[in-house]
Motif scaffolding. Structure first.
Motif, PDB file in Angstrom:
ATOM      1  N   THR A 149       0.773  -1.228   0.087  1.00 54.65           N
ATOM      2  CA  THR A 149      -0.079   0.061  -0.104  1.00 54.65           C
ATOM      3  C   THR A 149       0.832   1.193  -0.090  1.00 54.65           C
ATOM      4  OG1 THR A 149      -1.627  -0.936   1.228  1.00 54.65           O
ATOM      5  CG2 THR A 149      -1.876   1.175   1.383  1.00 54.65           C
ATOM      6  N   ALA A 150       1.861   1.387   0.977  1.00 54.71           N
ATOM      7  CA  ALA A 150       2.816   2.324   0.993  1.00 54.71           C
ATOM      8  C   ALA A 150       3.248   2.674  -0.502  1.00 54.71           C
ATOM      9  CB  ALA A 150       3.769   2.249   1.940  1.00 54.71           C
ATOM     10  N   ALA A 151       3.883   1.576  -1.109  1.00 54.51           N
ATOM     11  CA  ALA A 151       4.741   1.737  -2.295  1.00 54.51           C
ATOM     12  C   ALA A 151       3.620   2.486  -3.382  1.00 54.51           C
ATOM     13  CB  ALA A 151       5.032   0.393  -2.957  1.00 54.51           C
ATOM     14  N   ILE A 152       2.479   1.866  -3.490  1.00 55.64           N
ATOM     15  CA  ILE A 152       1.672   2.335  -4.495  1.00 55.64           C
ATOM     16  C   ILE A 152       1.117   3.670  -4.182  1.00 55.64           C
ATOM     17  CG2 ILE A 152      -0.727   1.927  -5.489  1.00 55.64           C
ATOM     18  CD1 ILE A 152      -0.227  -0.723  -5.277  1.00 55.64           C
ATOM     19  N   GLU A 153       0.839   4.176  -3.055  1.00 61.79           N
ATOM     20  CA  GLU A 153       0.613   5.408  -2.697  1.00 61.79           C
ATOM     21  C   GLU A 153       1.580   6.471  -3.063  1.00 61.79           C
ATOM     22  OE1 GLU A 153      -0.893   5.588   1.471  1.00 61.79           O
ATOM     23  OE2 GLU A 153      -2.674   4.646   0.960  1.00 61.79           O
ATOM     24  N   ARG A 154       2.807   5.871  -2.848  1.00 66.30           N
ATOM     25  CA  ARG A 154       3.978   6.720  -3.113  1.00 66.30           C
ATOM     26  C   ARG A 154       3.818   7.310  -4.910  1.00 66.30           C
ATOM     27  NH1 ARG A 154       7.034   4.016   0.717  1.00 66.30           N
ATOM     28  NH2 ARG A 154       7.823   2.433  -1.054  1.00 66.30           N
ATOM     29  N   ALA A 155       3.609   6.230  -5.358  1.00 61.71           N
ATOM     30  CA  ALA A 155       3.670   6.387  -7.091  1.00 61.71           C
ATOM     31  C   ALA A 155       2.506   7.074  -7.271  1.00 61.71           C
ATOM     32  CB  ALA A 155       3.814   4.967  -7.707  1.00 61.71           C
ATOM     33  N   VAL A 156       1.303   6.922  -6.710  1.00 61.31           N
ATOM     34  CA  VAL A 156      -0.038   7.330  -6.980  1.00 61.31           C
ATOM     35  C   VAL A 156       0.107   8.913  -6.870  1.00 61.31           C
ATOM     36  CG1 VAL A 156      -2.252   7.632  -6.395  1.00 61.31           C
ATOM     37  CG2 VAL A 156      -1.517   5.396  -6.829  1.00 61.31           C
ATOM     38  N   GLY A 157       0.842   9.169  -5.593  1.00 61.21           N
ATOM     39  CA  GLY A 157       0.914  10.670  -5.128  1.00 61.21           C
ATOM     40  C   GLY A 157       1.688  11.458  -5.657  1.00 61.21           C
ATOM     41  N   ARG A 158       2.732  11.141  -6.841  1.00 58.49           N
ATOM     42  CA  ARG A 158       3.407  11.861  -7.613  1.00 58.49           C
ATOM     43  C   ARG A 158       2.713  12.790  -8.500  1.00 58.49           C
ATOM     44  NH1 ARG A 158       6.679   6.917  -8.267  1.00 58.49           N
ATOM     45  NH2 ARG A 158       8.060   6.528  -6.386  1.00 58.49           N
ATOM     46  N   GLY A 159       3.192  14.052  -8.602  1.00 56.87           N
ATOM     47  CA  GLY A 159       2.928  15.037  -9.554  1.00 56.87           C
ATOM     48  C   GLY A 159       1.707  15.766  -9.176  1.00 56.87           C
ATOM     49  N   LEU A 160       1.171  16.578 -10.351  1.00 57.57           N
ATOM     50  CA  LEU A 160       0.174  17.361  -9.923  1.00 57.57           C
ATOM     51  C   LEU A 160      -1.120  16.739  -9.632  1.00 57.57           C
ATOM     52  CD1 LEU A 160      -0.900  20.426 -10.040  1.00 57.57           C
ATOM     53  CD2 LEU A 160      -1.740  19.992 -12.564  1.00 57.57           C
ATOM     54  N   GLY A 161      -1.807  16.879  -8.590  1.00 56.18           N
ATOM     55  CA  GLY A 161      -3.073  16.063  -8.272  1.00 56.18           C
ATOM     56  C   GLY A 161      -3.029  15.003  -7.620  1.00 56.18           C
ATOM     57  N   GLY A 162      -1.608  14.663  -7.179  1.00 55.27           N
ATOM     58  CA  GLY A 162      -1.432  13.374  -6.444  1.00 55.27           C
ATOM     59  C   GLY A 162      -2.026  13.090  -5.208  1.00 55.27           C
ATOM     60  N   SER A 163      -2.402  14.189  -4.337  1.00 51.90           N
ATOM     61  CA  SER A 163      -2.974  14.257  -3.010  1.00 51.90           C
ATOM     62  C   SER A 163      -4.515  13.673  -3.174  1.00 51.90           C
ATOM     63  CB  SER A 163      -3.042  15.302  -2.304  1.00 51.90           C
ATOM     64  OG  SER A 163      -1.718  15.818  -2.109  1.00 51.90           O
ATOM     65  N   LEU A 164      -5.073  14.367  -4.325  1.00 52.15           N
ATOM     66  CA  LEU A 164      -6.480  13.846  -4.516  1.00 52.15           C
ATOM     67  C   LEU A 164      -6.750  12.256  -5.105  1.00 52.15           C
ATOM     68  CD1 LEU A 164      -7.991  16.944  -6.287  1.00 52.15           C
ATOM     69  CD2 LEU A 164      -8.338  15.903  -3.944  1.00 52.15           C
ATOM     70  N   ARG A 165      -5.468  11.829  -5.965  1.00 53.21           N
ATOM     71  CA  ARG A 165      -5.316  10.550  -6.387  1.00 53.21           C
ATOM     72  C   ARG A 165      -5.190   9.543  -5.359  1.00 53.21           C
ATOM     73  NH1 ARG A 165      -2.483  12.961 -10.584  1.00 53.21           N
ATOM     74  NH2 ARG A 165      -0.264  12.369  -9.463  1.00 53.21           N
ATOM     75  N   VAL A 166      -4.616   9.907  -4.146  1.00 56.25           N
ATOM     76  CA  VAL A 166      -4.471   9.202  -2.962  1.00 56.25           C
ATOM     77  C   VAL A 166      -5.595   8.821  -2.221  1.00 56.25           C
ATOM     78  CG1 VAL A 166      -3.087   8.907  -0.816  1.00 56.25           C
ATOM     79  CG2 VAL A 166      -1.799   9.381  -2.814  1.00 56.25           C
ATOM     80  N   VAL A 167      -6.294  10.003  -2.084  1.00 59.61           N
ATOM     81  CA  VAL A 167      -7.525   9.969  -1.374  1.00 59.61           C
ATOM     82  C   VAL A 167      -8.331   8.982  -2.185  1.00 59.61           C
ATOM     83  CG1 VAL A 167      -9.686  11.316  -0.913  1.00 59.61           C
ATOM     84  CG2 VAL A 167      -7.424  12.089  -0.409  1.00 59.61           C
TER      85      VAL A 167
END
Length: 396
Positions: free
Chosen positions: A329-347
């Protein structure tokens, strides 16, 4: 007409239907006898498909054929499934969900305007909530847990069928048990739908936003707590380890004397005997296959010992599984959170993952608790068979 890419089935109206095993295998794994199909198919179709469709305001879909037995396998109406999938809003209609369909049925799904799909989905949801407030995805899992607890109370300590019961009495109990199974399946139905949608949506998001982390995606659902079959697995691993090291019992295990080992373990008044008897008491209702022709673990407890010996050298650690999930989960969230809008993608990813994990447990526990009904139906059918054999209607 194709059958899920396998082979044709065709007679009359059925010749115009595409049939598939892909979704049917969720409940009807392996070969199925006509007896089991005739006892269960209509109840499953009515309570899991027709009734929910009518409550959704889709009565025209509810009148279609749902299941069919062919060549000792159960098939589902792929055209009906395609029409239901077509109602899912585009963003939730993942490739994993579409993969349940054979190509012919998938190609027939019409393209609809987003606003039209959203409006129809909203109307269906409103109807379902009006009929049953516990339909909602955030409540259905809890309703399933309550239904499962009721099943355990109902069947866990049920006496075997009475030896003096008449055929009419046995048939009456078969019908009552089938009706109770229908009530259980009515709760299960939407839970399975939510499980499919949540799982495939989660995998779709992870593939899109973290495409290089395939191994981590596979670990997102590993060893989830609350999974009854996984708890049984842990018990068998521990039992297998104990059998391999116990004086006397280990020797029987090494030479493969399963009958002698089973008798020795059943008579053991120590920790191993207690663990074995406890396992059979808790999980003995499980059938060794998905058809009534298969015995239960309680009928053939040596099956549990054989499985324990087979997996006794393996890993059985809830803590290890939890650590793998957390790392993935942590590894995928790090990848998901990169770049513009990453925080929203993580949510969004976290919300999808939470639903996927919750309903994965529902999906796994569905089969475990369904076996309580199957075990009872098997016992009743065997008792009825005694009467038929006594009359000479059947040989044994």
């Amino acid at each position: 007409m194709t059958v899920g890419g396998e082979h044709p089935i065709g007679e009359g109206i059925n010749a115009r239907i595409a049939w598939t095993r892909r979704i049917a295998d969720e409940f009807w794994t392996g070969t199925v006898t006509p007896l089991t199909f005739s006892l269960l198919a209509e109840t499953m179709a009515a309570r899991m498909v027709r009734e929910p469709l009518r409550h959704s305001g889709l009565a025209s879909l509810a009148d279609r054929p749902v299941l069919r037995l062919h060549g000792s396998h159960v098939y589902a109406n792929a055209n009906l499934l395609a029409d239901v999938i077509a109602l899912i809003p585009g963003p939730l209609r993942s490739e994993g969900v579409l993969a349940l369909l054979p190509e012919s049925a998938r190609a027939a799904i019409p393209e609809r305007a987003m606003w039209r799909a959203a409006a129809q989905s909203g109307e269906i949801i409103a109807r379902l909530l009006w009929h049953d407030a516990e339909w909602a995805p955030w409540r259905r899992a809890g309703a399933f847990d309550a239904a499962s607890a009721a099943v355990r109370r109902r069947f866990a300590h049920l006496d075997p069928p009475c030896a003096t019961a008449t055929p009419r009495q046995l048939l009456t109990e078969i019908e009552r048990t089938r009706d109770e199974l229908g009530d259980y399946l009515a709760v299960v139905s939407w839970g399975i739908v939510f499980a499919y949608v949540a799982f495939h949506s989660t995998m779709e998001l992870a593939r899109r936003w973290a495409p290089d982390l395939a191994a981590e995606r596979a670990d997102l659902l590993v060893g989830l707590p609350g999974t009854a079959s996984l708890e049984a697995h842990h018990e068998l691993v521990q039992l297998g380890r104990a059998l391999r090291t116990a004086p006397g019992l280990a020797a029987l295990a090494r030479v493969g004397r399963v009958d002698a080992l089973c008798a020795a373990v059943a008579a053991d008044d120590g920790a191993i005997g207690a663990a074995f008897r406890g396992f059979v008491e808790r999980h003995g209702h499980r059938l060794t296959g998905r058809d009534l022709i298969h015995p239960t673990v309680r009928e053939e407890p040596h099956v549990a010992l054989q499985l324990a010996l087979r997996i006794g050298g393996g890993e059985s650690s809830a803590a290890s599984a939890a650590a793998r999930r957390e790392r993935a989960t942590a590894a995928i969230e790090r990848a998901v959170g990169r770049g513009l809008g990453g925080s929203l993608r993580v949510v969004g990813f976290r919300a999808a993952l939470a639903a996927s994990q919750r309903y994965y447990v529902v999906r796994e526990n569905m089969r475990y608790h369904a076996d309580y009904f199957l075990a009872r139906l098997r016992a009743l059918v065997l008792a009825l068979g005694v009467h038929f054999a006594a009359r000479g209607t059947v040989e044994t």
